[in-house]
Scaffold this motif. Sequence first.
Motif, PDB file in Angstrom:
ATOM      1  N   PRO A 189      46.977  45.532  38.553  1.00  0.00           N
ATOM      2  CA  PRO A 189      45.970  45.331  37.502  1.00  0.00           C
ATOM      3  C   PRO A 189      46.560  44.741  36.220  1.00  0.00           C
ATOM      4  CG  PRO A 189      45.729  47.496  38.506  1.00  0.00           C
ATOM      5  CD  PRO A 189      46.986  46.906  39.060  1.00  0.00           C
ATOM      6  N   GLU A 225      53.080  43.066  35.524  1.00  0.00           N
ATOM      7  CA  GLU A 225      53.222  44.248  36.386  1.00  0.00           C
ATOM      8  C   GLU A 225      53.858  43.876  37.714  1.00  0.00           C
ATOM      9  OE1 GLU A 225      50.535  47.781  38.445  1.00  0.00           O
ATOM     10  OE2 GLU A 225      49.650  46.551  36.859  1.00  0.00           O
ATOM     11  N   TYR A 254      45.420  40.988  41.268  1.00  0.00           N
ATOM     12  CA  TYR A 254      44.904  41.959  40.297  1.00  0.00           C
ATOM     13  C   TYR A 254      44.419  43.240  40.974  1.00  0.00           C
ATOM     14  CZ  TYR A 254      45.516  38.485  36.712  1.00  0.00           C
ATOM     15  OH  TYR A 254      46.081  37.583  35.850  1.00  0.00           O
ATOM     16  N   HIS A 255      44.123  43.159  42.262  1.00  0.00           N
ATOM     17  CA  HIS A 255      43.770  44.369  43.006  1.00  0.00           C
ATOM     18  C   HIS A 255      44.988  45.295  43.104  1.00  0.00           C
ATOM     19  CE1 HIS A 255      42.134  47.057  46.039  1.00  0.00           C
ATOM     20  NE2 HIS A 255      43.209  46.823  46.780  1.00  0.00           N
ATOM     21  N   GLY A 315      42.465  37.120  44.077  1.00  0.00           N
ATOM     22  CA  GLY A 315      41.960  38.430  43.686  1.00  0.00           C
ATOM     23  C   GLY A 315      42.860  39.561  44.127  1.00  0.00           C
ATOM     24  N   LEU A 363      50.384  31.732  39.000  1.00  0.00           N
ATOM     25  CA  LEU A 363      49.751  32.701  39.888  1.00  0.00           C
ATOM     26  C   LEU A 363      49.329  32.069  41.211  1.00  0.00           C
ATOM     27  CD1 LEU A 363      47.559  34.761  37.386  1.00  0.00           C
ATOM     28  CD2 LEU A 363      49.815  35.304  38.308  1.00  0.00           C
ATOM     29  N   GLY A 374      48.538  42.366  36.109  1.00  0.00           N
ATOM     30  CA  GLY A 374      48.783  40.942  36.334  1.00  0.00           C
ATOM     31  C   GLY A 374      50.234  40.598  36.614  1.00  0.00           C
ATOM     32  N   LYS A 375      50.606  39.419  36.160  1.00  0.00           N
ATOM     33  CA  LYS A 375      51.919  38.855  36.462  1.00  0.00           C
ATOM     34  C   LYS A 375      53.063  39.743  35.955  1.00  0.00           C
ATOM     35  CE  LYS A 375      54.149  34.358  35.841  1.00  0.00           C
ATOM     36  NZ  LYS A 375      54.004  33.063  35.167  1.00  0.00           N
TER      37      LYS A 375
END
Length: 197
Positions: A47, A52, A43-44, A40, A28, A49-50
């Motif tokens: 949501p 998605e 994930y904003h 941040g 990440l 994470g990796k």
Amino acid sequence: MNTLTTRDKLIAAMADALQRKGLHGVGLNELLTHAQAPKGSLYHHFPGGKTELAVAAIEHIGNGIDAFFAQLFARHPEPLEAMRRWLHNTLQQLESSQFERGCPLATVALESSPEDVAIRAALAGCFARLRAALAAQLSNVGFAAEPAENFATLFVSLYEGGLLQARVAGSREPLVRASNALFELIRQYPREKRHEA
């Protein structure tokens, strides 16, 4: 002026990483650095994470397939010449990257598991678009639907397998040999006349 959003930059960074390292080979922090995105932000925008983000990158690649083939076949209306041009450009990119940059779809497909439902669905969609685009072009030059679809499937399989072999061998030869054999087979295949209603 078209300025990329942070979301767009993250997708582009992931698409690049998938091509070079695969899904599990990139962290990440590396993605955030490459995208020049603040912590941040991943994930904003994603949501999930990796995973998605990977699905978004795969869908982004898929969305580019139609435009890519439209341009390619506009410049090279003969399908075999267009396919040769595609392979030539791929091999140039592979060699200029010291055999690091493969197909982002194949890299992720190889490391995915049955639990990666969303990733596999996105990959399946991209592969289907590739096959459909090639089959449509072969149909345009006289191949019946089934042979066109079969040759398109064979070409995508050959492309992926040949590219994988070329990467590990550090040589373009596996992909060149396989594609030359397929092109000769396609050239010799009888083009069927379409039945008129």
